[in-house]
Scaffold this motif. Sequence first.
Motif, PDB file in Angstrom:
ATOM      1  N   MET A   1       0.618  -1.077   0.449  1.00  0.00           N
ATOM      2  CA  MET A   1      -0.237  -0.211  -0.242  1.00  0.00           C
ATOM      3  C   MET A   1       1.103   0.522  -0.610  1.00  0.00           C
ATOM      4  O   MET A   1       1.985   1.593   0.388  1.00  0.00           O
ATOM      5  CB  MET A   1      -0.705  -0.039   1.095  1.00  0.00           C
ATOM      6  N   LEU A   2       0.773   2.208  -1.097  1.00  0.00           N
ATOM      7  CA  LEU A   2       1.271   3.241  -0.429  1.00  0.00           C
ATOM      8  C   LEU A   2       1.500   4.360   0.674  1.00  0.00           C
ATOM      9  O   LEU A   2       0.347   4.252   0.779  1.00  0.00           O
ATOM     10  CB  LEU A   2       0.323   4.274  -1.693  1.00  0.00           C
ATOM     11  N   LYS A   3       2.214   4.862   1.578  1.00  0.00           N
ATOM     12  CA  LYS A   3       1.856   5.217   2.360  1.00  0.00           C
ATOM     13  C   LYS A   3       2.180   6.542   2.442  1.00  0.00           C
ATOM     14  O   LYS A   3       2.542   7.280   1.272  1.00  0.00           O
ATOM     15  CB  LYS A   3       3.922   5.147   2.811  1.00  0.00           C
ATOM     16  N   ARG A   5       3.539  10.515   3.536  1.00  0.00           N
ATOM     17  CA  ARG A   5       4.421  11.413   3.014  1.00  0.00           C
ATOM     18  C   ARG A   5       4.771  11.742   4.814  1.00  0.00           C
ATOM     19  O   ARG A   5       4.010  12.998   4.652  1.00  0.00           O
ATOM     20  CB  ARG A   5       5.369  11.556   2.381  1.00  0.00           C
ATOM     21  N   ILE A 196      -3.245  14.804  -8.596  1.00  0.00           N
ATOM     22  CA  ILE A 196      -2.245  15.578  -7.673  1.00  0.00           C
ATOM     23  C   ILE A 196      -1.836  15.359  -6.606  1.00  0.00           C
ATOM     24  O   ILE A 196      -2.647  15.056  -5.448  1.00  0.00           O
ATOM     25  CB  ILE A 196      -1.001  15.848  -9.097  1.00  0.00           C
ATOM     26  N   PRO A 197      -1.100  14.149  -5.854  1.00  0.00           N
ATOM     27  CA  PRO A 197      -0.710  14.387  -4.334  1.00  0.00           C
ATOM     28  C   PRO A 197      -0.628  15.933  -3.244  1.00  0.00           C
ATOM     29  O   PRO A 197      -0.845  16.940  -5.073  1.00  0.00           O
ATOM     30  CB  PRO A 197       1.171  13.637  -4.479  1.00  0.00           C
ATOM     31  N   LYS A 218      -7.569  14.475   1.454  1.00  0.00           N
ATOM     32  CA  LYS A 218      -6.861  13.509   0.850  1.00  0.00           C
ATOM     33  C   LYS A 218      -4.911  13.815   0.938  1.00  0.00           C
ATOM     34  O   LYS A 218      -4.062  13.325  -0.745  1.00  0.00           O
ATOM     35  CB  LYS A 218      -7.841  13.370  -0.497  1.00  0.00           C
ATOM     36  N   THR A 220      -1.588  13.019   0.818  1.00  0.00           N
ATOM     37  CA  THR A 220      -0.890  11.991   0.930  1.00  0.00           C
ATOM     38  C   THR A 220       0.492  12.371   1.641  1.00  0.00           C
ATOM     39  O   THR A 220       1.576  11.848   1.556  1.00  0.00           O
ATOM     40  CB  THR A 220      -0.709  11.357  -0.164  1.00  0.00           C
ATOM     41  N   ILE A 249       2.023   4.101   7.363  1.00  0.00           N
ATOM     42  CA  ILE A 249       3.223   4.680   7.431  1.00  0.00           C
ATOM     43  C   ILE A 249       4.696   3.820   7.036  1.00  0.00           C
ATOM     44  O   ILE A 249       3.635   2.496   6.992  1.00  0.00           O
ATOM     45  CB  ILE A 249       3.129   5.457   8.748  1.00  0.00           C
ATOM     46  N   ARG A 250       5.477   4.117   6.078  1.00  0.00           N
ATOM     47  CA  ARG A 250       7.288   3.456   5.853  1.00  0.00           C
ATOM     48  C   ARG A 250       7.595   3.012   7.554  1.00  0.00           C
ATOM     49  O   ARG A 250       7.733   4.320   8.215  1.00  0.00           O
ATOM     50  CB  ARG A 250       7.817   4.324   4.906  1.00  0.00           C
TER      51      ARG A 250
ATOM     52  N   ILE B 109      -4.946   8.926  -7.411  1.00  0.00           N
ATOM     53  CA  ILE B 109      -4.572  10.142  -7.579  1.00  0.00           C
ATOM     54  C   ILE B 109      -3.126   9.747  -8.972  1.00  0.00           C
ATOM     55  O   ILE B 109      -2.076   8.576  -8.357  1.00  0.00           O
ATOM     56  CB  ILE B 109      -3.424  10.284  -6.694  1.00  0.00           C
ATOM     57  N   VAL B 110      -2.490  10.158  -9.873  1.00  0.00           N
ATOM     58  CA  VAL B 110      -1.161   9.739 -10.350  1.00  0.00           C
ATOM     59  C   VAL B 110      -0.404  11.295 -10.922  1.00  0.00           C
ATOM     60  O   VAL B 110      -1.629  12.650 -10.903  1.00  0.00           O
ATOM     61  CB  VAL B 110      -2.044   9.246 -11.390  1.00  0.00           C
ATOM     62  N   TRP B 115       6.501   6.223  -1.251  1.00  0.00           N
ATOM     63  CA  TRP B 115       7.055   4.853  -0.660  1.00  0.00           C
ATOM     64  C   TRP B 115       5.475   3.436  -0.597  1.00  0.00           C
ATOM     65  O   TRP B 115       4.779   4.045   0.140  1.00  0.00           O
ATOM     66  CB  TRP B 115       7.112   4.730   0.741  1.00  0.00           C
ATOM     67  N   ASN B 116       6.269   2.564  -1.415  1.00  0.00           N
ATOM     68  CA  ASN B 116       4.947   1.534  -1.466  1.00  0.00           C
ATOM     69  C   ASN B 116       6.304   0.449  -1.069  1.00  0.00           C
ATOM     70  O   ASN B 116       7.563   0.055  -1.589  1.00  0.00           O
ATOM     71  CB  ASN B 116       4.311   1.782  -2.667  1.00  0.00           C
ATOM     72  N   ASP B 134       9.677  -1.527   2.093  1.00  0.00           N
ATOM     73  CA  ASP B 134       9.085  -0.032   1.098  1.00  0.00           C
ATOM     74  C   ASP B 134      10.291   0.306   0.447  1.00  0.00           C
ATOM     75  O   ASP B 134      11.205   0.554   0.697  1.00  0.00           O
ATOM     76  CB  ASP B 134       9.134   1.030   1.576  1.00  0.00           C
TER      77      ASP B 134
END
Lengths: 250, 192
Positions: A1-3, A5, A196-197, A218, A220, A249-250, B109-110, B115-116, B134
């Motif tokens: 899963m995308l963390k 930041r 976008i982020p 939302k 990130t 979270i990483r 989101i693009v 980190w993944n 990650d």
Amino acid sequence: MLKKRIIPCLDIKDGRTVKGINFVDIQDAGDPIELAKNYVKQGADELVFLDITATIENRSTLIELVKRIAKEINIPFTVGGGINSVEDVARLIEAGADKVSLNSSAVKRPELITEIANQFGSQCVVVAIDTKFENDEWKVFVHGGRTLTPLTTVNWAKRAEQLGAGEILLTSMNNDGTKAGFALEITNNVSSAVNIPVIASGGAGSKEHFKNVFEQTKATGGLAASIFHYGEIPIPELKNYLKEQNIAIR
Amino acid sequence: MIAIIKYNAGNISSVQNALSRLGYESIITDDETQILNADKVIFPGVGEASSAMKYLIEKGLDKTILAIKKPILGICLGQQLMCESTEEGDTACLGIFNTQVKKFPATEIVPHMGWNSFTKIEGELLKNLQPNADVYFVHSYYAEINAQTTAVCDYIKPFSAAMQKDNFYATQFHPEKSADIGEQILKNFLEL
């Protein structure tokens, strides 16, 4: 899963780290390289360096600093402040910056976003928006928060995305320096309006503030400066807390 | 000696800095002899695919890359250019990996930025990693999963986070920007 930041921001003046409270009253908070290395060791996910005096002072100090940062650290970093042209960007990218952050110059000449995106890719163009709630509206300010523009914040963010921005760094001037929490409403409005982020900035004073911004918007990424500089919230402690709250979270 | 392929893409000095931190010397070069004589080659890149491919062809670097017999690591745009084609600028690529590169649908989101972790991980390049490791991604296009996929990441859909075919290795993420885990991956490559 995308963390999500966690992003410490280092405000730079004459090659040193400073942090202003509400954009004025600057105090020295140390050597940027030492701070940066320490943040990496603590688990920061990215770093942002903002040259807060770059518009009026010599650029070569900054370029030398960026080269040293790129040699020393092994996570992505963004450099902002005083970027007015594709040539400015080329020098920073060559020096090792992963992304550049545009603010006043993008408002003054929005095509600059497209020119940079075309040459270096959208992923390296961060559009930084300083916003303040005034007369019932979130408006865009430029020149380090000194000048009001006619732009409303959500519309400007959408326009920046269309022009090729890869990321939005949204700072609420009402919240910056207050340690009372991120501006959740405008962060949510902007992060819902673009694809976008969005990085939330301004107002972080506790671990709960990061949880709130990640749960209620939302965004990130969450950016802060003084709470990290002065060790008020150690990054490992913040990240452990957020993990316990089931935030990625990483 | 390690050769880093010089072409019209960003991020190249980041790779050299990462190698220096690991104690390895490298040269950034577009010279065929230097590239073919190197013990290891890195093909990095952040940029736009069609202009990058055009530049590689103009300089004859497309043929040089295909002629490399020593281990070569493509990173990010490098990985994408090693596939058959990409939707970015409808570009025919080097065709090392038998897969297409597509644009992420805008359902999330693009770009995929940050980190993944991996949902599948195998092979020499990614050995000695924790299963929940990650790494840092930043991309809007992805290589589809195929027989040469050695690591899968899931964002919007599962895609090739790493691939290998013979001496050709590639990662979509940036090991040079992925802190200690990235350094481990670069070390794995350099010690192949």
